[in-house]
Every structure is written in structure tokens, then in C-alpha cells.
Design a protein around this motif. Structure first.
Motif, PDB file in Angstrom:
ATOM      1  N   ILE A 368       0.846  -1.204   0.000  1.00 16.99           N
ATOM      2  CA  ILE A 368       0.000   0.000   0.000  1.00 16.99           C
ATOM      3  C   ILE A 368       0.879   1.250   0.000  1.00 16.99           C
ATOM      4  O   ILE A 368       0.640   2.202  -0.763  1.00 16.99           O
ATOM      5  N   ASN A 369       1.909   1.265   0.849  1.00 17.03           N
ATOM      6  CA  ASN A 369       2.811   2.427   0.927  1.00 17.03           C
ATOM      7  C   ASN A 369       3.589   2.627  -0.368  1.00 17.03           C
ATOM      8  O   ASN A 369       3.916   3.756  -0.749  1.00 17.03           O
ATOM      9  N   ALA A 370       3.895   1.507  -1.061  1.00 14.72           N
ATOM     10  CA  ALA A 370       4.657   1.580  -2.314  1.00 14.72           C
ATOM     11  C   ALA A 370       3.765   1.827  -3.525  1.00 14.72           C
ATOM     12  O   ALA A 370       4.263   2.041  -4.632  1.00 14.72           O
ATOM     13  N   GLY A 371       2.445   1.780  -3.325  1.00 13.76           N
ATOM     14  CA  GLY A 371       1.519   1.957  -4.446  1.00 13.76           C
ATOM     15  C   GLY A 371       1.521   0.789  -5.401  1.00 13.76           C
ATOM     16  O   GLY A 371       1.191   0.931  -6.588  1.00 13.76           O
ATOM     17  N   ASP A 372       1.877  -0.403  -4.906  1.00  8.20           N
ATOM     18  CA  ASP A 372       1.924  -1.618  -5.726  1.00  8.20           C
ATOM     19  C   ASP A 372       0.556  -2.310  -5.638  1.00  8.20           C
ATOM     20  O   ASP A 372       0.319  -3.160  -4.795  1.00  8.20           O
ATOM     21  N   HIS A 373      -0.354  -1.923  -6.546  1.00  4.32           N
ATOM     22  CA  HIS A 373      -1.733  -2.400  -6.464  1.00  4.32           C
ATOM     23  C   HIS A 373      -1.857  -3.906  -6.695  1.00  4.32           C
ATOM     24  O   HIS A 373      -2.660  -4.569  -6.029  1.00  4.32           O
ATOM     25  N   SER A 374      -1.106  -4.447  -7.637  1.00  2.26           N
ATOM     26  CA  SER A 374      -1.212  -5.884  -7.902  1.00  2.26           C
ATOM     27  C   SER A 374      -0.782  -6.697  -6.688  1.00  2.26           C
ATOM     28  O   SER A 374      -1.396  -7.725  -6.360  1.00  2.26           O
ATOM     29  N   CYS A 375       0.251  -6.223  -5.988  1.00  2.18           N
ATOM     30  CA  CYS A 375       0.710  -6.902  -4.777  1.00  2.18           C
ATOM     31  C   CYS A 375      -0.300  -6.727  -3.640  1.00  2.18           C
ATOM     32  O   CYS A 375      -0.564  -7.663  -2.870  1.00  2.18           O
ATOM     33  N   GLU A 376      -0.876  -5.530  -3.544  1.00  2.00           N
ATOM     34  CA  GLU A 376      -1.899  -5.264  -2.526  1.00  2.00           C
ATOM     35  C   GLU A 376      -3.095  -6.196  -2.707  1.00  2.00           C
ATOM     36  O   GLU A 376      -3.558  -6.838  -1.752  1.00  2.00           O
ATOM     37  N   ILE A 377      -3.587  -6.294  -3.943  1.00  2.00           N
ATOM     38  CA  ILE A 377      -4.747  -7.145  -4.244  1.00  2.00           C
ATOM     39  C   ILE A 377      -4.420  -8.610  -3.974  1.00  2.00           C
ATOM     40  O   ILE A 377      -5.237  -9.350  -3.409  1.00  2.00           O
ATOM     41  N   ALA A 378      -3.223  -9.035  -4.365  1.00  2.00           N
ATOM     42  CA  ALA A 378      -2.812 -10.426  -4.154  1.00  2.00           C
ATOM     43  C   ALA A 378      -2.846 -10.786  -2.674  1.00  2.00           C
ATOM     44  O   ALA A 378      -3.299 -11.877  -2.296  1.00  2.00           O
ATOM     45  N   ASN A 379      -2.399  -9.874  -1.825  1.00  2.00           N
ATOM     46  CA  ASN A 379      -2.358 -10.180  -0.392  1.00  2.00           C
ATOM     47  C   ASN A 379      -3.747 -10.186   0.237  1.00  2.00           C
ATOM     48  O   ASN A 379      -4.006 -10.979   1.143  1.00  2.00           O
ATOM     49  N   PHE A 380      -4.647  -9.336  -0.248  1.00  3.45           N
ATOM     50  CA  PHE A 380      -6.045  -9.439   0.207  1.00  3.45           C
ATOM     51  C   PHE A 380      -6.622 -10.803  -0.187  1.00  3.45           C
ATOM     52  O   PHE A 380      -7.332 -11.446   0.588  1.00  3.45           O
ATOM     53  N   ASN A 381      -6.304 -11.233  -1.409  1.00  5.91           N
ATOM     54  CA  ASN A 381      -6.787 -12.543  -1.873  1.00  5.91           C
ATOM     55  C   ASN A 381      -6.206 -13.680  -1.040  1.00  5.91           C
ATOM     56  O   ASN A 381      -6.913 -14.617  -0.670  1.00  5.91           O
ATOM     57  N   HIS A 382      -4.911 -13.606  -0.765  1.00  2.28           N
ATOM     58  CA  HIS A 382      -4.273 -14.658   0.028  1.00  2.28           C
ATOM     59  C   HIS A 382      -4.818 -14.679   1.461  1.00  2.28           C
ATOM     60  O   HIS A 382      -5.009 -15.748   2.048  1.00  2.28           O
ATOM     61  N   LEU A 383      -5.056 -13.504   2.024  1.00  2.00           N
ATOM     62  CA  LEU A 383      -5.636 -13.441   3.372  1.00  2.00           C
ATOM     63  C   LEU A 383      -7.014 -14.097   3.390  1.00  2.00           C
ATOM     64  O   LEU A 383      -7.371 -14.801   4.342  1.00  2.00           O
ATOM     65  N   SER A 384      -7.789 -13.874   2.326  1.00  2.00           N
ATOM     66  CA  SER A 384      -9.106 -14.509   2.221  1.00  2.00           C
ATOM     67  C   SER A 384      -8.977 -16.022   2.227  1.00  2.00           C
ATOM     68  O   SER A 384      -9.690 -16.726   2.951  1.00  2.00           O
ATOM     69  N   ARG A 385      -8.022 -16.509   1.438  1.00  2.00           N
ATOM     70  CA  ARG A 385      -7.841 -17.966   1.331  1.00  2.00           C
ATOM     71  C   ARG A 385      -7.382 -18.572   2.655  1.00  2.00           C
ATOM     72  O   ARG A 385      -7.812 -19.654   3.040  1.00  2.00           O
ATOM     73  N   THR A 386      -6.495 -17.877   3.331  1.00  2.00           N
ATOM     74  CA  THR A 386      -5.987 -18.388   4.611  1.00  2.00           C
ATOM     75  C   THR A 386      -7.084 -18.376   5.672  1.00  2.00           C
ATOM     76  O   THR A 386      -7.177 -19.298   6.487  1.00  2.00           O
ATOM     77  N   CYS A 387      -7.915 -17.342   5.640  1.00  2.00           N
ATOM     78  CA  CYS A 387      -9.026 -17.277   6.597  1.00  2.00           C
ATOM     79  C   CYS A 387     -10.016 -18.416   6.373  1.00  2.00           C
ATOM     80  O   CYS A 387     -10.563 -18.963   7.332  1.00  2.00           O
ATOM     81  N   VAL A 388     -10.255 -18.783   5.119  1.00  2.00           N
ATOM     82  CA  VAL A 388     -11.116 -19.939   4.836  1.00  2.00           C
ATOM     83  C   VAL A 388     -10.504 -21.191   5.450  1.00  2.00           C
ATOM     84  O   VAL A 388     -11.195 -22.001   6.082  1.00  2.00           O
ATOM     85  N   ALA A 389      -9.200 -21.359   5.281  1.00  7.47           N
ATOM     86  CA  ALA A 389      -8.516 -22.541   5.833  1.00  7.47           C
ATOM     87  C   ALA A 389      -8.639 -22.585   7.353  1.00  7.47           C
ATOM     88  O   ALA A 389      -8.716 -23.659   7.956  1.00  7.47           O
ATOM     89  N   GLU A 390      -8.673 -21.401   7.977  1.00  6.35           N
ATOM     90  CA  GLU A 390      -8.826 -21.315   9.430  1.00  6.35           C
ATOM     91  C   GLU A 390     -10.281 -21.487   9.879  1.00  6.35           C
ATOM     92  O   GLU A 390     -10.546 -21.670  11.068  1.00  6.35           O
ATOM     93  N   GLY A 391     -11.212 -21.393   8.917  1.00  5.12           N
ATOM     94  CA  GLY A 391     -12.626 -21.455   9.271  1.00  5.12           C
ATOM     95  C   GLY A 391     -13.208 -20.108   9.647  1.00  5.12           C
ATOM     96  O   GLY A 391     -14.322 -20.012  10.166  1.00  5.12           O
ATOM     97  N   ASN A 392     -12.459 -19.021   9.366  1.00 12.38           N
ATOM     98  CA  ASN A 392     -12.912 -17.671   9.657  1.00 12.38           C
ATOM     99  C   ASN A 392     -13.531 -17.087   8.380  1.00 12.38           C
ATOM    100  O   ASN A 392     -12.919 -16.310   7.655  1.00 12.38           O
ATOM    101  N   TYR A 393     -14.787 -17.462   8.103  1.00 10.14           N
ATOM    102  CA  TYR A 393     -15.407 -17.149   6.822  1.00 10.14           C
ATOM    103  C   TYR A 393     -15.829 -15.686   6.698  1.00 10.14           C
ATOM    104  O   TYR A 393     -15.827 -15.138   5.590  1.00 10.14           O
ATOM    105  N   THR A 394     -16.164 -15.052   7.796  1.00 10.88           N
ATOM    106  CA  THR A 394     -16.560 -13.636   7.736  1.00 10.88           C
ATOM    107  C   THR A 394     -15.405 -12.774   7.246  1.00 10.88           C
ATOM    108  O   THR A 394     -15.556 -11.949   6.327  1.00 10.88           O
TER     109      THR A 394
END
Length: 598
Positions: A368-394
Motif C-alpha cells: 500500500i505504501n509503495a503503491g503496488d496495487h497488484s501486490c496489494e490485491i494479491a495479499n487481500f486474496n491470500h488473506l481470504s484464502r488463509t481465513c477460509v482454511a482457518e474457518g474464519n469465513y466472515t
């Protein structure tokens, strides 16, 4: 130019000699300006001239100018290399003893503006030898560079020979010693730590294990330099060749990715083996970071993948864990954000969700600080996937929604395809937990997965397509549409093979085994489950245990004799993917899970 046109100059090297001989100091800028004016003039003539004779004359003149310009650029490069070498000699000779190698590593850093190659390093060593005294540290640096140059000269032809011999199955292989180059390279190296290191890699040993069995105090500075420079030359030679693959760009990129990952892990393991607070440990860590920084700047850096098939032999078991510690000493940069993204994905495959979330959140802040949008979006996506694995669906749904919004705002289509897949996948898994799988609920969620799949196909992005198909297959599993699930998961496995992502390959096979079991297709369940379990175990992905539980249940249900007969029927197909050793290890893995505590 007139001499070229009249045929008085027979070769480009003759132009090169004339330029060097006739140019005087301080006239370079004037020459370049004159060259540019002439080039523009003849290009304009060529574009506007109607008369064919005059047009041909302008074409010949432009060709002559291009020859002169090409040789002038070569001279400029040589002059710049001479300046860089002279500066490196100056910095190394005046530096304190413990800083000399740091200066040398800086001179060969591929992220610097003018990094020295191994031939230029030989020129550097010749200059340094004038300042070196017998048995001095400078003399060891000179000796190390000289040995590395000779060793690389021996290995270079075998680097390409091995590649051409194994184009059908490039990589270091899952089984040590099978179609990998380490043993071949070791045979071409004289007795030294480098030879022993290559032999250790050929045996599937980690570098930490190698150093535990080697007296590191016996490694001299010149020997360590030989290891460093030869490994760097091998890695850069492979990447350079793979990047220029003429017949398959995707395959070339996949192999380049795998090469970067493998050599980064080797250096990270060496850093940990020596000890990060030691001299060699610090230097090894620096080289690892140089490799990762270079890798992070490549257009094919894998934002959505981490474990690749080629160059991922058994010595990589849990190896990506070693990359964590050295990165703690690096300041927040765009490259670091991308490296942390890769680490977060890898930690998720190991079932280490807290580590994964920590890496992705740190990467997100830097991106976010570097303005790297593709990297920012990728990490939101990865966080979503990891939360599913944890069972944290919200949280999983929230992260995927943020990725979807930002990707659409910034036009990041690959990020959008992944966000659609993650949003649909999160909704399906949440509905499953809440037991709200009515027709409308799952149809809406599956529609997002289908949108992501369609977009990934339009983009031609195989990694995103594999993820979308895999998510769609799991969604069909949840709603008990097993035939549709099998179709999606089989397609997902094939696409994951193309992308080279071992984790997705194993995951899809494991899910296919469950689907086939539900369809009462027992033989198919045993085949897909055995392959999936083995591949996941090879990369230490904790999901192998789930497949081992299923196979154990099938074995108990049909009996051990029938299970072995079914496995034997699938033997040729299994061996084609994981080899005879892999096939024979399958019963051991099932037994291993049921006899050990996890």
C-alpha cells in the motif's frame, strides 16, 4: 561511413578498431550528436523518398550508420565496465578487512546498475593482484575469483548439455539423482567444498545438513568465493536460457521461477547453517536477498503461487521456513512485499496459518505504501484464502470483497479473477458451516466462481484458472454435485500441472479422491488419492494427512489385499508421474500417518 559504403571496411570489428583509434578524449558527446543527426536524416529520406534509386542509397546509408552506432555502443559498454572495475578495485583495496567481501558482493549484485559478470571479475582479480601480498586476504580474493572462473569454464558446456538432454522433463526431480544435474556438475568439479556441496544436493540433503557434517572452519575465503561465484553463474545461466525459451514461453517462465526459488533456498539454508551472526552466514544471507530482489522484479513473479514442480526436490522440505529470519533485517521495500507474499502462500501450504497471515499483513502494508496495487490485491486474496482454511469465513469474505473492489478500480484483471474465485469460495464454505445450502445460496456463490473462471480463461492466466477450477470443484463437492465436482477437479489438476504448482496439484487430487469415493468409484479414488497424498507430502503440505485418512478408511473398508490389488492396477499411471520409488512409498505413507501422532 563512406568507407563502409565503398566496401573498404570488411567487418564490424574493423569499424570497432577505427572508432577506438580515431576518437579523442572529450569528443564522445559531439560524435553521438552527429551520429543521431545523420541517422534521423537518412531515416527521413528513406520514409519520404519516392525514387527507388535514391531510396536504396538512403537504405544503404542507414545500414552503415546502424553498424557504426552498434560498435559505438559496445565501446561505451566496455568503457563503463572498465570504470566499474576500477571503482570496485579502489573500494576493495581501501576497505577494512571485514568489509572487503561486502564490497565485492556489491559489485556482483544483479540489482546494481552495472553488475560485473564472471569474465569482468577476472579482470578485477588481475587488477587486485597488483595490491595483494602473499597469504593476504586480498590474495585469497584473487585466488577465489581465478578458481571460480576456471570451474565455471568447465561447467558451462554441461549446463546447456543437460538442458538439451532433458527437455522432456526439466528440473531437479522429486527423486534425488533422477534426471537432475547436481551429480553431473559434481563430477566436473575438482575436489573442494563446491564438489561436496553439489554431491550433497544430488543426495537430496539440505544445506543445513551439509554444513552439520562439514567443518565450516576449514572453508577458506577463496573456497567460499569459488562456491559463491560458480553457484551464481549457474543460476544466472539457467535463468537466462529459460527466459529465452523460443518454443514455450510459459514453460520457460515456470522454469525460471523454479530456478530463482531453488537457489534462494540454497543460500538461505547456507546462511542458517553457518549462523546468521557469522561472517559467512551474513554473506550467504546477502546473496539470497540479491536473488529474491531480482526475482521480485521479474514480470512472471508468482503472486498467486509458491511451490513449483521443477527444481523442487526433497531437499526443499520445509526449506521456505528458512527465508523468514533473514528477511527480518530488510527494510520495507516493494521487493520485500512481493517476497513476503510468496512466503505467506508457502506458510499456508504448511498449515501455519498465523505465520501466513502475519506475512501477508506485513506485505500488504508495504505494498500500500509503495503503491503496488497488484501486490496489494494479491495479499487481500491470500488473506481470504488463509481465513477460509482457518474457518474464519466472515473475514475471508471481507478480504475477498476488498480485493474485488480494488482490482476493478485499478483494472487488475488477474487480481479480479482471483477475487471472484475467493469470494464465491468463501460464501460456499460459510453457507456449508451455517447449513444454509439452499439452491439460491449456492447458485449465487457458484456464479462468482464461474465469473472468475471465465475471466482467467480470457486472460490466459493458468495459475488463476487452476485456482478457479479447484474452487469450483470444492463448491460442487459441498453441494453434493459430485459429477460436476469431478469434472472441475480433473480440469484443475491438468491446469495446475501446466502452471507447475505442486500444492494445487496435490490438493485437487486429494479432493478428487473424496469425490470419487462419494461416486463409489473406489479404484479411481485410490489412484487420485495416492498421487495427491504423495505430492502433498513431498512439499510438507499438511493436507496430505487428510488424504491419508481417506485412503486408510478405504483400505479398512475393502481390505488390505483388495486395496493393494487396486493400487497395482494403477501402477503404470502412478509411476509415470512420481516414479517407482514414489509408487513404493505410498503404502508406507498410509501406515506412517496411522502409526505416528500428528
Amino acid at each position: 561511413m563512406q568507407a563502409v559504403l565503398k566496401g573498404k571496411i570488411s567487418s564490424e570489428s574493423q569499424v570497432h578498431r577505427i572508432l577506438i583509434g580515431d576518437m579523442t578524449i572529450g569528443t564522445g558527446e559531439i560524435f553521438e550528436r552527429a551520429l543521431s543527426i545523420r541517422m534521423s536524416y537518412f531515416q527521413q529520406q528513406l520514409d519520404m523518398e519516392i525514387n527507388e534509386l535514391k531510396q536504396a542509397k538512403a537504405s544503404r546509408s542507414l545500414k552503415a550508420i546502424n553498424i557504426i552506432q552498434g560498435q559505438w555502443e559496445k565501446i561505451q559498454e566496455q568503457n563503463k565496465a572498465t570504470e566499474v572495475i576500477a571503482a570496485a578495485v579502489r573500494e576493495i583495496t581501501i576497505a577494512e578487512s571485514d568489509e572487503r567481501l561486502v564490497r565485492l558482493l556489491s559489485a556482483i549484485d544483479p540489482n546494481s546498475k552495472y553488475p560485473l559478470n564472471i569474465l569482468q571479475l577476472q579482470q578485477l582479480s588481475e587488477s587486485l593482484s597488483k595490491f595483494a601480498q602473499r597469504d593476504s586476504e586480498l590474495q585469497q580474493i584473487v585466488d577465489g575469483i581465478t578458481c571460480a572462473t576456471k570451474t565455471w569454464g568447465k561447467l558451462q558446456e554441461y549446463l546447456l548439455t543437460w538442458i538439451y538432454e532433458h527437455q522432456d522433463n526439466l528440473g531437479f526431480g522429486v527423486i534425488p539423482g533422477e534426471k537432475d544435474p547436481w551429480a553431473l556438475w559434481a563430477k566436473k568439479v575438482d575436489k573442494s567444498p563446491l564438489k561436496i556441496l553439489l554431491q550433497a544436493l544430488a543426495m537430496g540433503k539440505s544445506m543445513v545438513e551439509f554444513l552439520n557434517n562439514y567443518d565450516v572452519d576449514d572453508i577458506s575465503l577463496d573456497e567460499w568465493l569459488e562456491v559463491t561465484l560458480v553457484l551464481q553463474s549457474v543460476q544466472r545461466g539457467l535463468v537466462s536460457w529459460f527466459d529465452k525459451q523460443p518454443y514455450n514461453i510459459e514453460a520457460g517462465s515456470k522454469l525460471s521461477i523454479s530456478t530463482f526459488l531453488t537457489f534462494a533456498v540454497i543460500w538461505s539454508q547456507l546462511a542458517n547453517g553457518f549462523g546468521l551472526d557469522s561472517k559467512y552466514g551474513t554473506w550467504s544471507s546477502s546473496i539470497m536477498l540479491q536473488i529474491l530482489r531480482t526475482f521480485a522484479q521479474r514480470p512472471y513473479f508468482p503472486m498467486y503461487g509458491g511451490i513449483f514442480a521443477s527444481f523442487s526436490g526433497v531437499y526443499l522440505h520445509s526449506a521456505l521456513n528458512y527465508l523468514d529470519e533473514p528477511l527480518k533485517f530488510v527494510q520495507g521495500t516493494q521487493e520485500k512485499a512481493r517476497i513476503l507474499t510468496l512466503l505467506g502462500y508457502s506458510q499456508r501450504t504448511l498449515g501455519k496459518y498465523k505465520n501466513s497471515i502475519s506475512f501477508h499483513k506485513e506485505a500488504l502494508e508495504i505494498a500500500i505504501n509503495a503503491g503496488d496495487h497488484s501486490c496489494e490485491i494479491a495479499n487481500f486474496n491470500h488473506l481470504s484464502r488463509t481465513c477460509v482454511a482457518e474457518g474464519n469465513y466472515t473475514d475471508a469474505i471481507n478480504y475477498s470483497q476488498r480485493a474485488l473492489i480494488i482490482s476493478r478500480q485499478t483494472g487488475e484483471k488477474i487480481g479480479e479473477a482471483n477475487a471472484l474465485a475467493n469470494f464465491g469460495y468463501s460464501k460456499v464454505m460459510q453457507a456449508k458451516e451455517l447449513k444454509e445450502l439452499g439452491t439460491e445460496t449456492y447458485e449465487t456463490a457458484i456464479s462468482y466462481l464461474k465469473q472468475g473462471l471465465k475471466l482467467s480463461e480470457l486472460l490466459g492466466d493458468v495459475q488463476s484458472k487452476a485456482l478457479c477450477l479447484s474452487s469450483l470443484g470444492v463448491a460442487y463437492q459441498v453441494v453434493k454435485l459430485y459429477s460436476d465436482a469431478a469434472t472441475s477437479l480433473e480440469a484443475a489438476f491438468r491446469v495446475a500441472q501446466i502452471s507447475g504448482d505442486l500444492y494445487l496439484q496435490g490438493l485437487n487430487l486429494g479432493n478428487l479422491a473424496e469425490t470419487n469415493y462419494s461416486l463409489k468409484n473406489i479404484n479411481r479414488a485410490i489412484y487420485t488419492g495416492s498421487l495427491g497424498m504423495y505430492l502433498l507430502h513431498q512439499i510438507d503440505a499438511y493436507k496430505w494427512q487428510e488424504t491419508a485418512i481417506l485412503l486408510g478408511a478405504i483400505q479398512a473398508e475393502i481390505g488390505e489385499k483388495n486395496f493393494r490389488e487396486s493400487l497395482e492396477e494403477e501402477r503404470p499411471r502412478i509411476i509415470a508421474i512420481i516414479g517407482i520409488d514414489g509408487y513404493e512409498y505410498i503404502p508406507c505413507l498410509i501406515a506412517k500417518y496411522h502409526t505416528e501422532e500428528y
